[in-house]
Design an enzyme around this catalytic site. Structure first.
Site, PDB file in Angstrom:
ATOM      1  N   SER A 294     -75.370  -0.612  15.165  1.00  0.00           N
ATOM      2  CA  SER A 294     -75.027  -1.484  14.037  1.00  0.00           C
ATOM      3  C   SER A 294     -75.259  -0.730  12.739  1.00  0.00           C
ATOM      4  CB  SER A 294     -75.923  -2.718  14.045  1.00  0.00           C
ATOM      5  OG  SER A 294     -77.238  -2.367  13.636  1.00  0.00           O
ATOM      6  N   ASP A 295     -74.528  -1.101  11.699  1.00  0.00           N
ATOM      7  CA  ASP A 295     -74.893  -0.590  10.385  1.00  0.00           C
ATOM      8  C   ASP A 295     -76.263  -1.189  10.046  1.00  0.00           C
ATOM      9  OD1 ASP A 295     -74.969   0.653   7.956  1.00  0.00           O
ATOM     10  OD2 ASP A 295     -72.939   0.099   7.388  1.00  0.00           O
ATOM     11  N   CYS A 296     -76.979  -0.523   9.128  1.00  0.00           N
ATOM     12  CA  CYS A 296     -78.405  -0.811   9.021  1.00  0.00           C
ATOM     13  C   CYS A 296     -78.686  -2.197   8.488  1.00  0.00           C
ATOM     14  CB  CYS A 296     -79.082   0.284   8.233  1.00  0.00           C
ATOM     15  SG  CYS A 296     -78.992   1.804   9.202  1.00  0.00           S
TER      16      CYS A 296
END
Ligand SMILES: *[C@@H]1O[C@H](CO)[C@@H](O)[C@H](O)[C@H]1NC(C)=O
Ligand SMILES: *[C@@H]1O[C@H](CO)[C@@H](O)[C@H](O)[C@H]1NC(C)=O
Length: 775
Positions: A294-296
């Protein structure tokens, strides 16, 4: 990526712990995290440590030994250690967009590794249209990354490259991308990833790259809409023929080891919770051999900010079931156990996610004992910032510079006539500006001023204190400098204070009083005036195009640590520029008509469409524009006139579908059907030069898609007065196909027109039972 608060807290806790223990020994030799140390009698005999056992068996063995609590703490970027199995903690988040970067917490500079080679920002490197350069940069970056991993200061999982389509010129992160064209971006993705990951035997990885941010993410913060809350409404057609193309190429051709899902929603669903995108498309259709991250904090964001699920446990279950394997952020470590307890998620789902991440770690050799004894184990500090690596950074900058304008051959300057050069502008003596974002610590810098000083005496004036250029107090001194010099070079443009992550632009003009400075200095100059634009996204410099006192305009992007040398080499003609714009340079009034939130690529009523493929209005400079100090002409040497596409299944089509819709690519046998186009390129001038052949195609008349689409490119160096034959392969299914409203790729039958410069050639496609390719 956003910073994770918990990391800071962790560091603080660590610092307090160090202080409390009274420890002052901070120079402990850092070690690379790895497992299966043969000196460890406890783990030596474990099956997952046995190198002669196939990786998938080792992975299953390891997962079988983990408790649920351990498994859950391995689902996040800050993966815990499992001491009883000899497994050390691992930070998954490192970055290497154009050089090893310290943006992620997995990589730190200092000690034996004070810096790393800082290549030009990707938008600049893309302008070279040179696939072997992209691959070579990847190879060098991964050498340095491995060296730093061996020294215990970096990871092996790099969340680069960013291959989102540079859809809107205002996007603050457009600089990180290879531009607006899906074929260009796809080839960049595959080449850079192959360079980074190496061609290891079998399934081995040198480092693991990651193509991000999947998908249709290219808005950061515009007019009150930010990426954390944006719902991108995307048609099936645009998704399949634009937004997803570079990702598919990255997975299928680049064989990337990871894909990152984005913050935004696509058609009402967060990408990280969309099984159709992750499980069906990336893993199912494209056969990702790797992990999805996932993006952060995006799992947290889809719950906290987007309120996509009712409970945090549902968010954990939905994302993992959709195909997410790793959370950048703490969310899954906190809520996955609850999801299992509530019956929302099974342990098999967790095991599947772990199998994807641990397999990548094993392919990297992280479970093979001491890295220093392995392949790449010899790489160390002396392999970072080497002369050869820094030379490649310089070459990349030279290859990426684009000559936009050259009135009356103002360039190149001559050391014989231009003894004194006035070097003016807020970007004229910059260092970190040249490396853009997602950078590291460079080995060193050569600024534009320093570069020019190698050729001529310089008089330096910044003209404005910074790129915002809010006042004109320094203009007088700049005019005086221009009056005294034999030539004037203005280095203007943008930096991260204007275009960056979290920061989209509102307009396309040069900021503040920059235009006024350029015009006033041009009026005052005694000699030729050269405008150098240092910026990622395009700027509307119509004023300079129209000003007869401005002789030449160069776009240098963010040219990296050696930018100043490359700029000076182009100015003085020791390098003949050959870069081409990887995106359209729109006029300022374009953005007034186009909300950044409109994801449509194609024009519709009152909406002009996007990129050279669909937008037909006025431009400042078109996609593919770039001049040289010489001129090139093209002649077609050899190309087929007719190509037959073999049908996989005769029953699958009727004459009427053929004529109106084209053949479905999936109904044909054209995986290896390539057209060979042979073009003779002649250098008509008296200096050597590098030429980029851009081959565009127009599908048969009809309601098809783009009127013009890049289908191939090739770069060639041609000596003055000589001729070179270039062969370009065009893949029929991939490049002569179009996508219909349902997102289905089809090959229109009939006359496809190929364009190379002003050369045109028609190829007729017909359906046949048997392949008879006449090239
Ligand atoms: C298409 O139509 C033509 C004539 O109208 C016919 O000769 C041909 O066999 C048809 N092809 C197929 C595949 O049905
Ligand atoms: C492409 O880049 C490589 C690596 O810098 C270089 O050796 C090669 O000459 C370049 N190709 C052309 C045609 O300039």
């Amino acid at each position: 990526m956003a910073t994770i608060k918990s990391n800071k807290i962790f560091l603080l806790v660590l610092l307090l712990a160090v202080l409390a223990s009274g420890s002052i020994v901070l120079s402990v030799q850092a070690r690379a995290p790895f497992a299966c140390d043969p000196r460890n009698g406890l783990t030596r005999s474990l099956r997952f440590c046995k190198l002669n056992v196939p990786i998938h068996v080792r992975v299953r063995d390891l997962i079988g030994r983990l408790t649920l609590q351990e498994k859950i703490r391995l689902l996040v970027n800050k993966a815990i250690d499992v001491p009883r199995l000899g497994i050390q903690g691992y930070e998954w988040w490192s970055e290497a967009l154009h050089g090893v970067s310290n943006v992620g917490p997995g990589t730190k500079f200092g000690g034996a590794f004070p810096g790393a080679t800082s290549f030009p920002q990707v938008i600049t490197t893309a302008a070279s249209f040179n696939q072997s350069l992209w691959k070579e940069i990847g190879r060098v970056v991964s050498d340095e990354a491995r060296a730093m991993y061996n020294g215990g200061v970096a990871g092996l999982t790099y969340w680069s490259p960013n291959v989102n389509i540079f859809r809107d010129p205002r996007w603050g992160r457009g600089q990180e991308t290879p531009g607006e064209d899906p074929v260009l971006a796809g080839k960049y993705a595959a080449s850079y990833v192959q360079g980074l990951q190496g061609n290891g035997a079998g399934n081995r990885l040198k480092v693991a790259a990651c193509c991000k941010h999947f998908t249709a993410y290219d808005i950061d913060n515009w007019n009150g809409v930010d990426r954390f809350h944006f719902n991108a409404r995307v048609s099936k057609q645009d998704l399949a023929d634009t937004y997803n193309v570079p990702f598919k190429s990255c997975v299928v051709e680049g064989k990337v080891a990871s894909v990152m899902c984005s913050y935004n929603q696509v058609n009402g669903k967060p990408t990280c919770a969309d099984p159709d995108l992750l499980r069906n498309t990336v893993r199912g259709q494209w056969r990702l051999n790797g992990y999805i991250v996932s993006d952060c904090d995006s799992v947290g964001i889809l719950y906290d900010e987007q309120h996509y699920t009712r409970t945090p446990e549902e968010a954990a279950a939905d994302t993992i079931k959709a195909g997410l394997d790793l959370d950048c952020g703490p969310f899954l470590a906190l809520h996955t156990e609850g999801a299992v307890r509530n019956g929302l998620l099974s342990i098999v789902d967790i095991d599947n996610a772990l199998a994807n991440t641990i397999t990548v770690q094993m392919r990297l050799g992280m479970f093979d004992g001491e890295p220093l004894n392995q392949l790449y184990g010899n790489l160390g500090p002396r392999h970072v910032c080497t002369g050869a690596h820094q030379e490649l950074a310089l070459q990349a900058a030279r290859q990426g510079i684009v000559l936009l304008e050259n009135r009356g051959r103002s360039l190149p300057l001559s050391t014989a006539r231009h003894h004194t050069v006035a070097v003016i502008g807020p970007n004229s003596d910059v260092t970190v500006t040249m490396i853009g974002n997602y950078a590291g610590v460079a080995c060193g810098y050569t600024t534009p001023l320093q570069g020019i000083a190698r050729y001529a005496r310089t008089i330096h004036q910044t003209g404005c204190t910074d790129v915002a250029c809010s006042g004109n107090q320094l203009f007088g001194a700049a005019e005086v400098a221009a009056r005294q010099a034999d030539a004037t070079v203005l280095v203007m443009g943008l930096d991260q204070s204007i275009e960056a992550e979290f920061r989209d632009r509102t307009g396309l003009l040069l900021p503040g009083h920059q235009q006024e400075l350029v015009s006033r200095v041009a009026r005052a100059s005694r000699g030729p005036v050269i405008l150098v634009l240092m910026c990622g996204g395009p700027v509307d410099v119509s004023f300079a195009k129209k000003d007869p006192r401005i002789g030449a305009i160069l776009w240098v992007g963010y040219p990296g640590q050696a930018g100043g040398t490359a700029i000076a080499d182009v100015l003085f003609g020791t390098t003949n520029p050959g870069g081409k714009l990887p995106n359209t340079w729109y006029p300022q009034d374009y953005v007034a008509k186009v909300p950044m939130t409109n994801m449509g690529m194609r024009p519709s009523r009152g909406y002009p469409g996007r990129t050279y493929r669909f937008y037909k209005g006025p431009v400042v400079y078109p996609f593919g524009h770039g001049l040289s100090y010489t001129t090139f002409t093209h002649k077609l040497a050899k190309a087929p006139n007719k190509v037959s596409v073999q049908l996989a299944n005769l029953n699958a089509f009727t004459n009427s579908t053929l004529l109106t819709k084209g053949l479905r690519v999936s109904h044909t046998k054209c995986d290896a059907l390539t057209i060979g186009l042979h073009v003779d390129v002649k250098n008509e001038g008296n200096v050597d030069g590098t030429h980029t052949l851009l081959i565009f195609s127009t599908p048969p008349a009809g309601k098809w898609t783009a009127t013009k689409q890049l289908v191939g490119f090739e770069k060639v160096h041609v000596l003055a007065g000589s001729n070179q034959r270039v062969k370009v392969g065009i893949h029929v299914c991939k490049h002569l196909s179009v996508v219909d409203h349902f997102g289905i790729r089809r090959i229109p039958m009939g006359e496809h027109e190929l364009h190379v410069g002003d050369l045109k050639h028609s190829i007729s496609l017909e359906a046949l039972e048997e392949v008879s390719l006449n090239n």
